[in-house]
Scaffold this active site. Structure first.
Site, PDB file in Angstrom:
ATOM      1  N   THR A  18       8.971  -1.583  -8.319  1.00 11.66           N
ATOM      2  CA  THR A  18       7.765  -2.314  -7.986  1.00 11.66           C
ATOM      3  C   THR A  18       8.099  -3.537  -7.133  1.00 11.66           C
ATOM      4  OG1 THR A  18       7.113  -1.740 -10.238  1.00 11.66           O
ATOM      5  CG2 THR A  18       5.638  -3.160  -9.024  1.00 11.66           C
ATOM      6  N   ARG A  22      16.237  -4.186  -9.106  1.00  9.31           N
ATOM      7  CA  ARG A  22      16.614  -4.890 -10.337  1.00  9.31           C
ATOM      8  C   ARG A  22      17.626  -4.079 -11.109  1.00  9.31           C
ATOM      9  NH1 ARG A  22      10.849  -7.432 -12.184  1.00  9.31           N
ATOM     10  NH2 ARG A  22      10.548  -8.436 -10.173  1.00  9.31           N
ATOM     11  N   SER A 113      12.725 -11.843 -11.858  1.00  8.69           N
ATOM     12  CA  SER A 113      11.430 -12.309 -12.344  1.00  8.69           C
ATOM     13  C   SER A 113      11.451 -12.676 -13.826  1.00  8.69           C
ATOM     14  CB  SER A 113      10.377 -11.250 -12.036  1.00  8.69           C
ATOM     15  OG  SER A 113       9.114 -11.758 -12.304  1.00  8.69           O
ATOM     16  N   HIS A 114      10.645 -11.987 -14.618  1.00  4.61           N
ATOM     17  CA  HIS A 114      10.493 -12.321 -16.037  1.00  4.61           C
ATOM     18  C   HIS A 114      11.558 -11.675 -16.907  1.00  4.61           C
ATOM     19  CE1 HIS A 114       8.572  -8.675 -14.891  1.00  4.61           C
ATOM     20  NE2 HIS A 114       8.673  -8.244 -16.129  1.00  4.61           N
ATOM     21  N   LYS A 126      15.144  -9.019  -3.617  1.00  2.62           N
ATOM     22  CA  LYS A 126      13.934  -8.498  -2.988  1.00  2.62           C
ATOM     23  C   LYS A 126      13.901  -9.017  -1.555  1.00  2.62           C
ATOM     24  CE  LYS A 126       9.955 -10.370  -4.236  1.00  2.62           C
ATOM     25  NZ  LYS A 126       8.578 -10.613  -4.694  1.00  2.62           N
ATOM     26  N   ASP A 277       6.798 -17.741 -15.097  1.00  2.00           N
ATOM     27  CA  ASP A 277       7.932 -16.868 -15.412  1.00  2.00           C
ATOM     28  C   ASP A 277       9.200 -17.277 -14.672  1.00  2.00           C
ATOM     29  OD1 ASP A 277       7.118 -16.062 -12.854  1.00  2.00           O
ATOM     30  OD2 ASP A 277       7.749 -13.994 -13.179  1.00  2.00           O
ATOM     31  N   ASP A 279      10.717 -16.515 -11.901  1.00  2.00           N
ATOM     32  CA  ASP A 279      10.696 -16.860 -10.474  1.00  2.00           C
ATOM     33  C   ASP A 279       9.410 -17.576 -10.049  1.00  2.00           C
ATOM     34  OD1 ASP A 279       9.265 -14.478 -10.905  1.00  2.00           O
ATOM     35  OD2 ASP A 279       9.568 -13.819  -8.841  1.00  2.00           O
ATOM     36  N   ASP A 281       6.153 -16.811 -10.152  1.00  2.00           N
ATOM     37  CA  ASP A 281       4.964 -16.195  -9.555  1.00  2.00           C
ATOM     38  C   ASP A 281       3.901 -15.810 -10.584  1.00  2.00           C
ATOM     39  OD1 ASP A 281       6.450 -14.092 -10.561  1.00  2.00           O
ATOM     40  OD2 ASP A 281       6.530 -12.952  -8.687  1.00  2.00           O
ATOM     41  N   ARG A 282       4.284 -15.781 -11.870  1.00  2.00           N
ATOM     42  CA  ARG A 282       3.287 -15.419 -12.894  1.00  2.00           C
ATOM     43  C   ARG A 282       2.705 -16.656 -13.563  1.00  2.00           C
ATOM     44  NH1 ARG A 282       4.991  -9.998 -16.068  1.00  2.00           N
ATOM     45  NH2 ARG A 282       5.702  -8.827 -14.246  1.00  2.00           N
ATOM     46  N   THR A 344      -0.203  -1.072  -8.492  1.00  4.61           N
ATOM     47  CA  THR A 344       0.527  -2.184  -9.087  1.00  4.61           C
ATOM     48  C   THR A 344       1.599  -2.709  -8.124  1.00  4.61           C
ATOM     49  OG1 THR A 344       0.160  -1.365 -11.307  1.00  4.61           O
ATOM     50  CG2 THR A 344       2.092  -2.748 -10.994  1.00  4.61           C
ATOM     51  N   SER A 365      -0.833  -8.340 -15.197  1.00  8.53           N
ATOM     52  CA  SER A 365       0.468  -8.782 -15.683  1.00  8.53           C
ATOM     53  C   SER A 365       0.697 -10.269 -15.428  1.00  8.53           C
ATOM     54  CB  SER A 365       1.554  -7.963 -15.000  1.00  8.53           C
ATOM     55  OG  SER A 365       1.394  -8.040 -13.587  1.00  8.53           O
ATOM     56  N   LYS A 376       2.157 -13.740  -5.580  1.00  6.91           N
ATOM     57  CA  LYS A 376       1.396 -14.385  -6.630  1.00  6.91           C
ATOM     58  C   LYS A 376       2.040 -15.736  -6.903  1.00  6.91           C
ATOM     59  CE  LYS A 376       3.641 -11.502 -10.170  1.00  6.91           C
ATOM     60  NZ  LYS A 376       4.219 -10.301  -9.555  1.00  6.91           N
ATOM     61  N   ARG A 496       3.670   1.911 -19.970  1.00  4.16           N
ATOM     62  CA  ARG A 496       2.623   0.905 -20.141  1.00  4.16           C
ATOM     63  C   ARG A 496       1.294   1.616 -20.374  1.00  4.16           C
ATOM     64  NH1 ARG A 496       5.620  -3.391 -18.897  1.00  4.16           N
ATOM     65  NH2 ARG A 496       6.664  -3.627 -16.892  1.00  4.16           N
TER      66      ARG A 496
HETATM   67  C1  VG1 Z   1       5.437  -5.370 -13.371  1.00  3.04           C
HETATM   68  C2  VG1 Z   1       3.946  -5.645 -13.447  1.00  3.04           C
HETATM   69  C3  VG1 Z   1       3.363  -5.721 -12.059  1.00  3.04           C
HETATM   70  C4  VG1 Z   1       4.109  -6.777 -11.241  1.00  3.04           C
HETATM   71  C5  VG1 Z   1       5.593  -6.492 -11.266  1.00  3.04           C
HETATM   72  C6  VG1 Z   1       6.391  -7.590 -10.580  1.00  3.04           C
HETATM   73  O1  VG1 Z   1       5.660  -4.141 -12.734  1.00  3.04           O
HETATM   74  O2  VG1 Z   1       3.301  -4.652 -14.204  1.00  3.04           O
HETATM   75  O3  VG1 Z   1       1.993  -6.004 -12.147  1.00  3.04           O
HETATM   76  O4  VG1 Z   1       3.661  -6.788  -9.912  1.00  3.04           O
HETATM   77  O5  VG1 Z   1       6.056  -6.397 -12.608  1.00  3.04           O
HETATM   78  O6  VG1 Z   1       6.116  -8.825 -11.143  1.00  3.04           O
HETATM   79  P1  VG1 Z   1       5.963  -2.791 -13.545  1.00  3.04           P
HETATM   80  O7  VG1 Z   1       6.219  -1.756 -12.502  1.00  3.04           O
HETATM   81  O8  VG1 Z   1       7.119  -3.085 -14.433  1.00  3.04           O
HETATM   82  O9  VG1 Z   1       4.735  -2.522 -14.351  1.00  3.04           O
HETATM   83  V1  VG1 Z   1       7.265 -10.043 -11.143  1.00  3.04           V
HETATM   84  O10 VG1 Z   1       6.661 -11.396 -11.812  1.00  3.04           O
HETATM   85  O11 VG1 Z   1       8.488  -9.184 -11.760  1.00  3.04           O
HETATM   86  O12 VG1 Z   1       7.682 -10.280  -9.494  1.00  3.04           O
HETATM   87 CO    CO Z   2       7.847 -12.994 -11.386  1.00  6.46          CO
END
Ligand code: VG1
Ligand code: CO
Length: 543
Positions: A18, A22, A113-114, A126, A277, A279, A281-282, A344, A365, A376, A496
């Site tokens: 996504t 990672r 990210s998270h 990325k 989170d 990085d 963005d959340r 997504t 999310s 975001k 999910r």
């Molecule tokens: C998750 C979330 C998605 C978000 C992505 C990256 O992806 O569901 O909504 O855009 O993380 O967010 P997935 O494929 O695991 O459902 V972040 O804050 O990691 O840049």
């Molecule tokens: Co993030």
């Protein structure tokens, strides 16, 4: 300049999910691994000669090592300028802003990210393109294809540079600028929001707790909330970025930000609680005694955005990812503007934002953002909430109740089943996909299925098609269950399950979410055979 040939490339070439590539830190630490991915990126992007590249990350373990190497490689690949956040720190939205502001060709954002950080945890890279947003699928597909054939990578043979000293140094033929990580971003926020009005609300006694989760937003939040807006020292909690995020998951949800949640539900709660989170963005939004789901937050922000300085002219459109609840659709309808439903991942919003078709976007999310950058943006979401509250001078709870009374309420939850054996998760999805055509008309308890499909998206701007973006089961009356596999996990597969129940205005607006979703939860298991396929009877995480 040195050319290094990859002899034993331990590169599994797995398709970036996504959001970038990672992997466990241990995977990234294998010889040539990060280099192979970065070179694959550089091999597919045109226009590097003379161009600017932005580099920064969320400060997690391995950040500095990869940044030093990325600088050597960018210089060897022809970039003329490389802009790096001080200490290797740039939040994802701040990196997006720098790319846009300084006309960069693109940027490398180092983050998982998270996901947790540390020697045994996760790392990620990325690539973002010149609009500041994540590379679109045609670019990530090309990068992936290149990873399958890559046979060498290029780097300038120099020692590492001092990432902590602001200023410009030469690396090979490139000038590397170490810049303040926060300054340009904070200036953008001052353009979008009336800081004076928020400062006045703080001076009147409005209190805030912001949990930076020992991740990248600490320096941003401290500068903006405490220094510029005058919230009390200590407003920002866990404000120092740590390589392992203090052993926590920097994931702003009710599980990992439980301390903040408990505070907000206690008698000592400040007026407003928020978290971001790894990085940056959340965002997590919790009012005194009132949690706001990310889907509701998107809808409530969209309905009130015109009260904030940067959005006085109104919104051009709203976009939400498919699993995000339809709460925002009702706002769009009331405002007479379009609402787009995308797969997504933030990369799907880029074209809509660039084309001026949408102003505000969001994901269930905990991602919300606008056309000010192409990611975001957690701190931005908090500021937009504060700007609206400064104007309306009501509590978060009152604003939520007011919203539901007008638009109805979408009760919502996401159930995650983590670290499933990949074959079992794939078997569940395959079986459900095959069963979809026969589902309409079937009943599960009080719920009858109205429609079921596998979500595909045709980008309204460039027509590109993305298929298999999640399985949707719609019930009569507007309730819904969505099933999809995560594209960001690093261990096995994550299933999910997204659950949504709509109650119209005048209906049951003040109920507990688990009770309201109970029938949907049983229906979801019966439809997909979650327990049968995975052996799991409970989700690992409910958000
Ligand atoms: C998750 C979330 C998605 C978000 C992505 C990256 O992806 O569901 O909504 O855009 O993380 O967010 P997935 O494929 O695991 O459902 V972040 O804050 O990691 O840049
Ligand atoms: Co993030």
């Amino acid at each position: 300049m040195t050319v290094l040939t990859v002899a034993t490339a331990p590169f599994d070439g797995q398709k970036p999910g996504t959001s970038g590539l990672r992997k466990k830190v241990k995977v990234y630490q294998q010889p040539n691994y990060a280099e192979n991915f970065i070179q694959s990126v550089f091999d597919v992007v045109d226009g590097k000669e003379g161009a600017l590249l932005v580099i920064g990350g969320d400060g997690r373990y391995h950040n500095r090592t990869v940044i030093q190497q990325a600088i050597r490689m960018a210089a060897a690949n022809g970039f003329a300028r490389i802009m790096v956040g001080q200490g290797g720190i740039l939040s994802t939205p701040a990196a997006s802003h720098l790319i846009r502001k300084y006309g960069a060709l693109g940027g490398l954002i180092l983050s998982a990210s998270h996901n947790p950080g540390g020697p045994d945890e996760d790392f990620g890279i990325k690539y973002n393109v010149s609009n500041g947003g994540p590379a679109p699928e045609k670019v990530t597909d090309a990068i992936y294809a290149r990873t399958q054939t890559i046979d060498h990578w290029l780097a300038v043979d120099t020692p590492g540079i001092d990432l902590d000293r602001i200023g410009t140094v030469q690396v090979g033929g490139a000038s590397v600028e170490i810049v303040d990580s926060v300054a340009d971003y904070a200036a953008l926020m001052e353009e979008l929001f009336d800081f004076g009005a928020i400062r006045a609300m703080a001076a009147d006694g409005f209190t805030l707790a912001f949990d930076a989760m020992s991740a990248v937003t600490g320096p941003y939040a401290t500068e903006i909330f405490e220094r510029r807006l005058g919230f009390a020292p200590g407003t920002v909690r866990n404000g120092t970025p740590l390589e392992d995020f203090g052993h926590h998951h920097p994931d702003p949800n009710l599980v990992h930000a439980k301390e903040l949640y408990d505070l907000m539900m206690s008698t000592d709660a400040p007026d407003f609680g928020a978290a971001s989170d790894g990085d940056g963005d959340r965002n997590l939004i919790i009012g005194k005694g009132r949690f706001i789901t990310p889907s509701d937050s998107l809808a409530m922000l969209a309905a009130n955005a015109h009260l904030a300085k940067g959005y006085r002219g109104g919104l051009k459109g709203i976009a939400r990812s498919m699993p995000t609840s339809a709460a925002a659709d009702r706002v769009a309808q009331a405002l007479g503007i379009p609402c787009f439903e995308t797969p997504t991942g933030w990369k799907f919003f880029g074209n809509l934002l660039d084309a001026g078709m949408a102003t505000i976007c969001g994901e269930e999310s905990a991602g919300t953002g606008s056309d000010h950058v192409r990611e975001k943006d957690g701190v931005w979401a908090v500021l937009l909430w504060l700007a609206i509250l400064a104007e309306r001078r009501i509590s978060v709870d009152a604003l939520a109740r007011d919203h539901w009374a007008r638009f109805g309420r979408n009760y919502y939850a996401r159930h995650d089943y983590e670290a499933l054996p990949t074959d079992k998760a794939n078997a569940l999805i395959a079986a459900l996909t095959a069963a979809l055509p026969a589902l309409p008309g079937q009943s599960f308890g009080p719920l009858t299925i109205a429609a079921a499909d596998s979500f595909s998206y045709a980008d309204p701007v460039d027509g590109s098609l993305s298929a298999n973006q999640g399985l949707r089961v719609l019930f009569e009356g507007g309730s819904r269950v969505v099933f999809r596999l995560s594209g960001t996990g690093t261990e096995g597969a994550t299933l999910r399950v997204y659950l949504e129940r709509y109650e119209p205005a005048g209906g049951a607006l003040d109920e507990e979410t688990p009770a309201m979703l109970a029938d949907l939860i049983s229906a979801a298991d019966a439809i997909a055979g979650i327990a049968r396929h995975t052996g799991r009877t409970e989700p690992d995480v409910v958000t």
